[in-house]
Design a protein around this motif. Structure first.
Motif, mmCIF file in Angstrom:
data_model
loop_
_atom_site.group_PDB
_atom_site.id
_atom_site.type_symbol
_atom_site.label_atom_id
_atom_site.label_comp_id
_atom_site.label_asym_id
_atom_site.label_seq_id
_atom_site.Cartn_x
_atom_site.Cartn_y
_atom_site.Cartn_z
ATOM 1 N N SER B 152 -12.803 42.453 -6.726
ATOM 2 C CA SER B 152 -12.982 41.855 -8.048
ATOM 3 C C SER B 152 -11.650 41.804 -8.789
ATOM 4 O O SER B 152 -11.493 41.061 -9.740
ATOM 5 N N VAL B 153 -10.704 42.650 -8.350
ATOM 6 C CA VAL B 153 -9.367 42.614 -8.941
ATOM 7 C C VAL B 153 -8.358 42.474 -7.802
ATOM 8 O O VAL B 153 -8.452 43.173 -6.790
ATOM 9 N N LEU B 154 -7.405 41.566 -7.999
ATOM 10 C CA LEU B 154 -6.419 41.323 -6.948
ATOM 11 C C LEU B 154 -5.019 41.621 -7.495
ATOM 12 O O LEU B 154 -4.646 41.124 -8.557
ATOM 13 N N PHE B 155 -4.282 42.470 -6.763
ATOM 14 C CA PHE B 155 -2.912 42.776 -7.179
ATOM 15 C C PHE B 155 -1.939 42.122 -6.212
ATOM 16 O O PHE B 155 -2.002 42.366 -5.006
ATOM 17 N N LEU B 156 -1.052 41.302 -6.734
ATOM 18 C CA LEU B 156 -0.090 40.621 -5.883
ATOM 19 C C LEU B 156 1.318 40.978 -6.352
ATOM 20 O O LEU B 156 1.735 40.612 -7.448
ATOM 21 N N ASP B 157 2.026 41.725 -5.506
ATOM 22 C CA ASP B 157 3.360 42.173 -5.897
ATOM 23 C C ASP B 157 4.405 41.195 -5.351
ATOM 24 O O ASP B 157 4.625 41.136 -4.146
ATOM 25 N N GLU B 158 5.006 40.458 -6.226
ATOM 26 C CA GLU B 158 6.017 39.454 -5.877
ATOM 27 C C GLU B 158 5.613 38.607 -4.662
ATOM 28 O O GLU B 158 6.316 38.563 -3.665
ATOM 29 N N PRO B 159 4.480 37.923 -4.771
ATOM 30 C CA PRO B 159 4.000 37.171 -3.594
ATOM 31 C C PRO B 159 4.892 35.994 -3.233
ATOM 32 O O PRO B 159 4.867 35.531 -2.109
ATOM 33 N N THR B 160 5.681 35.493 -4.186
ATOM 34 C CA THR B 160 6.441 34.267 -3.905
ATOM 35 C C THR B 160 7.920 34.529 -3.670
ATOM 36 O O THR B 160 8.687 33.590 -3.511
ATOM 37 N N THR B 161 8.312 35.810 -3.627
ATOM 38 C CA THR B 161 9.722 36.095 -3.373
ATOM 39 C C THR B 161 10.073 35.714 -1.941
ATOM 40 O O THR B 161 9.378 36.102 -1.004
ATOM 41 N N GLY B 162 11.111 34.950 -1.791
ATOM 42 C CA GLY B 162 11.555 34.556 -0.454
ATOM 43 C C GLY B 162 10.709 33.448 0.151
ATOM 44 O O GLY B 162 10.719 33.267 1.359
ATOM 45 N N VAL B 163 9.965 32.754 -0.676
ATOM 46 C CA VAL B 163 9.124 31.664 -0.163
ATOM 47 C C VAL B 163 9.691 30.339 -0.679
ATOM 48 O O VAL B 163 10.170 30.263 -1.813
ATOM 49 N N ASP B 164 9.631 29.288 0.115
ATOM 50 C CA ASP B 164 10.231 28.014 -0.293
ATOM 51 C C ASP B 164 9.458 27.391 -1.461
ATOM 52 O O ASP B 164 8.286 27.705 -1.675
ATOM 53 N N PRO B 165 10.112 26.525 -2.247
ATOM 54 C CA PRO B 165 9.506 25.980 -3.479
ATOM 55 C C PRO B 165 8.163 25.298 -3.248
ATOM 56 O O PRO B 165 7.255 25.446 -4.074
ATOM 57 N N VAL B 166 8.011 24.593 -2.135
ATOM 58 C CA VAL B 166 6.747 23.891 -1.886
ATOM 59 C C VAL B 166 5.622 24.895 -1.666
ATOM 60 O O VAL B 166 4.546 24.804 -2.265
#
Lengths: 372, 301
Positions: B152-166
Motif C-alpha cells: 500500500s506504500v511504495l518507497f523508491l530511493d533515487e529510481p531514476t539515477t543513472g537512467v537515460d532521459p527517455v
C-alpha cells in the motif's frame, strides 16, 4: 516453513549456476584424498650418502652394501678424499657423509669398538634428524650382524645384548598416510560447512541483495538457516565421499564406529558455522571476509596438530591450540579412525567442541543483532 | 489517518548528523517527492521508514504502524526499491519476480494486474539473467519486484539515477499510473526537474527539510527577480556577475546563468549593454520563471 523451502530452492539454484563452485565441490575431495597424502608426507626417503674410505676391506664393503641396499639411502659416491665428499654435499648431491677412518676394521676386531664419522646436511632439520636415526638403526643392525663373525675373537659370549623389537600399534606399517587422511578429511568440513556459507552471506551484503530480503517478512533466522543448510548437506555428502575414497583407495576403514565420526563432525560443523557467521557479521566486503578467513585457516591448520604433533610445540603454543576447535576434531578423528576409540575415550574432545559450538553460535546471534 | 507520519526523527553515523529532527506527513494515495543532493540524508530516511534502520530519536509510523515496534507488519505492507540494483543477478527475470512473490506468500499470477504495465516489456526477456539486462530494464524489474506483493506504500530511493532521459520519463509515467491505483508513493531524486511531477515535495538539505509544499506553492512563493544571462564567454561571465553590484546570486543552469537581482532599478537591457562594454559578445539577458532548482538554491543559501 514454505518460505524456507523457497529460500533453499534459490540457494541451490544459485550454487549450481555458479561457474566455479560445483566443480570445486567434486574436485576438492579428490584432491584431498588422492593427492594430498603424497604431498603431506613426513617419510624421509632417498637420502644420498657419500662414503669416505681410506682403505677397502671386506667389512667396509659389507657396510656399504648394507646401507645402499636400504630403501632409504642412495649411494652416490665412494671416495678416499674427505674434501671431495664435502664438495658433493655443498653441491647438494649428497645429504650425508659417512667417513670410515684408517684402521677401522682392525680396531673393531681387536678392541671390539670402532669409530665412524657421520656428517649430515641439516639445512632441513627434519630430514637430517630422521636420517640420523635411520642410519643409527642401520648401523646397530650391522653390528649385530657381524657380531657372530667377530664373536670368537673379541666378544666373550657373556656380553649381554639387548635387542629391541618394536611392535607398532594402530598403524603397523608406520604409514604417515594412515595418520594424515582422517585429519585431511576434516579440512573439507571446515571449508565447505563454515567458511563457504559465511562468504555467501557477505556476498549478499556486498551485492545489496540482503537489503531486499530484509524488507520482506522473512525472519533473519530463516534466512541464515537457508544459507547454512545447503552447505551442511553438501559438506556431509563430500565428507562421506571422502571417507569412501579413503576406504577404496587407501584401504583405510575406520576401526571405530562411523556414527561417532559423524557425531564429531556434526558438532564441529555447528561450532565452525557459528564462527563463520561471526566473521560474516563483522565483514562488509568479500575482501575483508576472505582475508580474515585466510588468516584463520592458516592458524587453524598449523596449530591443530594436523602436520606436526602439537605436543611437540612449546608449552605456550600448546595453550594456544587449546582454543582451536580443529585440534579437538583431528585428535578425536585419528583416535576413532585408527584406535577405534569410543565416545567415552573422546568425551573431552566432544565437550570441547560442544563448548565451541555454543560459544560461537551465541556470539553470532549477538553480533548479528548489533550490526542492525 | 496519514499513510506516513514522521515525528522529529534523528540519526547520526559516528559524528555526522544524517538526519536532524525531521518531521513530515504523507497522505494516503499521495506521490511525495524528497528532493535533495547526494548526502542530504534521503537514503537514511528511507532505511528508517522501511525498518532497515532504527532512528536514534523520534518516532515514525507507516500505515499507523510504528517503524520500531511493528516492523514485521510494516514489511508486509510496504515495497522498497533501493537506489542500487539489489536483485539476484544470477537468477532470471522470471525467477526473481516469483521468488519475491513467494517470500510474501503470494504468487505472480495473483498480483499480475498491478505489475502488468511495467512487466510487459520484460516478458520477452523472462529467461534472461537479471544481471544481463540493460539499465532501464533492470529498473523496471526492480519496480515489479517491489510491487509484486501489492504494497500500500511504495518507497523508491533515487529510481531514476543513472537512467537515460527517455526511460526516466517512462518511469514517471508508470508512477502516475500506480498512483491512480491508490498506492502511496514516496520517491527521492536529485533531479530537480522531476519535482514538479510530484503532488508534494520536501526539499532536503544536510538532514533537514527546508520546505515541504506542493511544487506550485514553492514556485509561487519565489519573490526574487530572476533573469537568465548568456554570453560567448561563460566562465568569465560567471566570475564577473558574482562580483557585480546589485546582483544577489549567480548560478550556472545548463547553458545559461541564473541571476537574482537586488537592484530594482537595473533593467535587463542596461545589464546587457554594461556586459557588452566589458568585452562580452552575443550577450542575452531576459527575465524567466523560477524553477524548483532556483527555489532550492534560494532556500539553501
Amino acid at each position: 516453513m514454505s518460505t524456507l523451502k523457497f529460500l533453499l530452492e534459490k540457494e541451490f539454484k544459485q550454487f549450481f549456476r555458479n561457474p566455479f563452485l560445483p566443480g570445486t565441490l567434486v574436485f576438492m575431495p579428490i584432491m584431498i584424498i588422492l593427492i594430498m597424502p603424497f604431498a603431506a608426507t613426513m617419510d624421509v626417503r632417498n637420502i644420498n650418502v657419500a662414503f669416505v674410505l681410506s682403505e677397502q676391506s671386506p667389512l667396509t664393503n659389507r657396510l656399504i652394501q648394507k646401507i645402499s641396499s636400504s630403501e632409504y639411502f642412495n649411494l652416490v659416491e665412494v671416495t678416499s678424499s674427505p674434501k671431495e665428499a664435502l664438495s658433493l654435499m655443498e653441491k647438494g648431491s649428497a645429504d650425508m657423509i659417512l667417513e670410515v677412518p684408517v684402521g677401522f676394521e682392525r680396531k673393531l676386531t681387536r678392541e671390539g669398538k670402532g669409530d665412524l664419522m657421520l656428517s649430515i646436511n641439516a639445512v632441513n632439520g627434519a630430514k637430517g634428524g630422521i636420517g640420523t636415526s635411520y642410519i643409527s638403526t642401520l648401523l646397530n643392525d650391522f653390528v649385530l650382524e657381524i657380531r657372530d663373525d667377530l664373536a670368537p675373537v673379541v666378544i666373550s659370549s657373556a656380553t649381554p645384548v639387548i635387542r629391541v623389537v618394536p611392535r607398532y600399534l594402530f598403524n603397523p606399517s608406520l604409514s604417515y598416510r594412515t595418520y594424515m587422511v582422517p585429519a585431511l578429511i576434516t579440512i573439507l568440513l571446515t571449508l565447505l560447512c563454515s567458511f563457504l556459507p559465511a562468504l555467501n552471506i557477505v556476498s549478499e551484503k556486498e551485492a545489496g541483495t540482503i537489503e531486499q530480503i530484509n524488507v520482506t517478512p522473512v525472519s533473519k533466522f530463516t534466512f541464515i538457516i537457508a544459507k547454512l543448510l545447503p552447505y551442511w548437506i553438501m559438506g556431509f555428502i563430500v565428507f562421506s565421499i571422502a571417507m569412501i575414497l579413503a576406504c577404496v583407495v587407501w584401504g583405510l576403514i575406520p576401526v571405530g564406529n562411523v556414527a561417532t565420526i559423524y557425531l564429531l563432525a556434526i558438532i564441529y560443523v555447528f561450532a565452525m558455522s557459528g564462527f563463520g557467521l561471526v566473521i560474516s557479521n563483522y565483514s562488509a566486503t568479500m575482501q575483508q571476509a576472505m582475508f580474515v578467513i585466510f588468516f584463520f585457516i592458516i592458524v587453524l591448520m598449523m596449530m591443530s596438530g594436523l602436520f606436526t604433533p602439537f605436543r611437540s610445540m612449546p608449552l605456550w603454543a600448546q595453550y594456544i591450540t587449546a582454543f582451536n576447535p580443529l585440534r579437538y576434531l583431528i585428535e578425536a578423528m585419528r583416535m576413532v579412525f585408527l584406535k577405534g576409540s569410543g565416545i567415552q575415550d573422546i568425551a573431552r574432545n566432544l565437550f570441547a567442541l560442544i563448548g565451541f559450538a555454543l560459544f560461537f553460535l551465541l556470539w553470532a546471534v549477538k553480533s548479528y543483532k548489533k550490526s542492525n | 489517518m496519514a499513510a506516513i507520519s514522521v515525528n522529529k526523527i534523528s540519526k547520526s553515523y559516528r559524528n555526522i548528523r544524517a538526519l536532524q529532527e525531521i518531521s513530515f506527513e504523507v497522505k494516503p494515495g499521495e506521490l511525495f517527492g524528497i528532493i535533495g543532493p547526494d548526502g542530504a540524508g534521503k537514503t537514511t530516511l528511507f532505511r528508517i521508514l522501511t525498518t532497515l534502520m532504527v532512528p536514534e530519536e523520534g518516532t515514525a509510523t507507516v500505515n499507523g504502524l510504528d517503524v520500531v515496534t511493528d516492523y514485521k507488519e510494516i514489511r508486509k505492507q510496504v515495497g522498497y526499491m533501493p537506489g542500487r540494483f539489489s536483485l539476484y543477478q544470477d537468477m532470471t527475470v522470471e525467477e526473481n519476480l516469483s521468488f519475491f512473490a513467494t517470500l510474501f506468500g503470494t504468487t505472480v499470477r495473483e498480483n499480475y494486474d498491478l505489475v502488468k504495465d511495467i512487466y510487459q516489456p520484460l516478458e520477452k526477456f523472462k529467461t534472461r539473467r537479471a544481471g544481463k539486462l540493460s539499465g532501464g530494464m533492470k529498473q523496471k524489474l526492480a519496480l515489479s519486484c517491489a510491487l509484486i506483493h501489492k504494497p500500500s506504500v511504495l518507497f523508491l530511493d533515487e529510481p531514476t539515477t543513472g537512467v537515460d532521459p527517455v526511460s526516466r520519463k517512462d518511469f514517471w509515467e508508470m508512477l502516475r499510473r500506480l498512483k491512480k491505483q491508490g498506492i502511496t508513493i514516496v520517491v527521492s531524486t536529485p533531479y530537480m526537474d522531476e519535482a514538479v511531477l510530484c503532488d508534494r515535495i520536501g526539499l532536503i538539505r544536510e538532514g533537514e527539510f527546508m520546505r515541504i509544499a506542493t511544487p506550485q506553492e514553492i514556485i509561487g512563493s519565489y519573490q526574487e527577480i530572476l533573469w537568465a544571462v548568456r554570453s560567448s564567454k561563460m566562465s568569465a561571465l560567471l566570475a564577473e556577475l558574482r562580483t557585480f553590484e546589485g546582483i544577489k546570486s549567480c548560478f550556472s543552469f545548463g547553458d545559461t546563468l541564473h541571476i537574482t537581482v537586488s537592484n530594482e532599478q537595473l533593467l535587463p537591457a542596461t545589464l546587457k549593454s554594461i556586459l557588452e562594454n566589458n568585452g562580452h559578445t552575443d550577450v542575452d539577458v531576459y527575465p524567466i520563471q523560477a524553477t524548483i532548482e532556483d527555489c532550492y538554491m534560494l532556500l539553501a543559501k
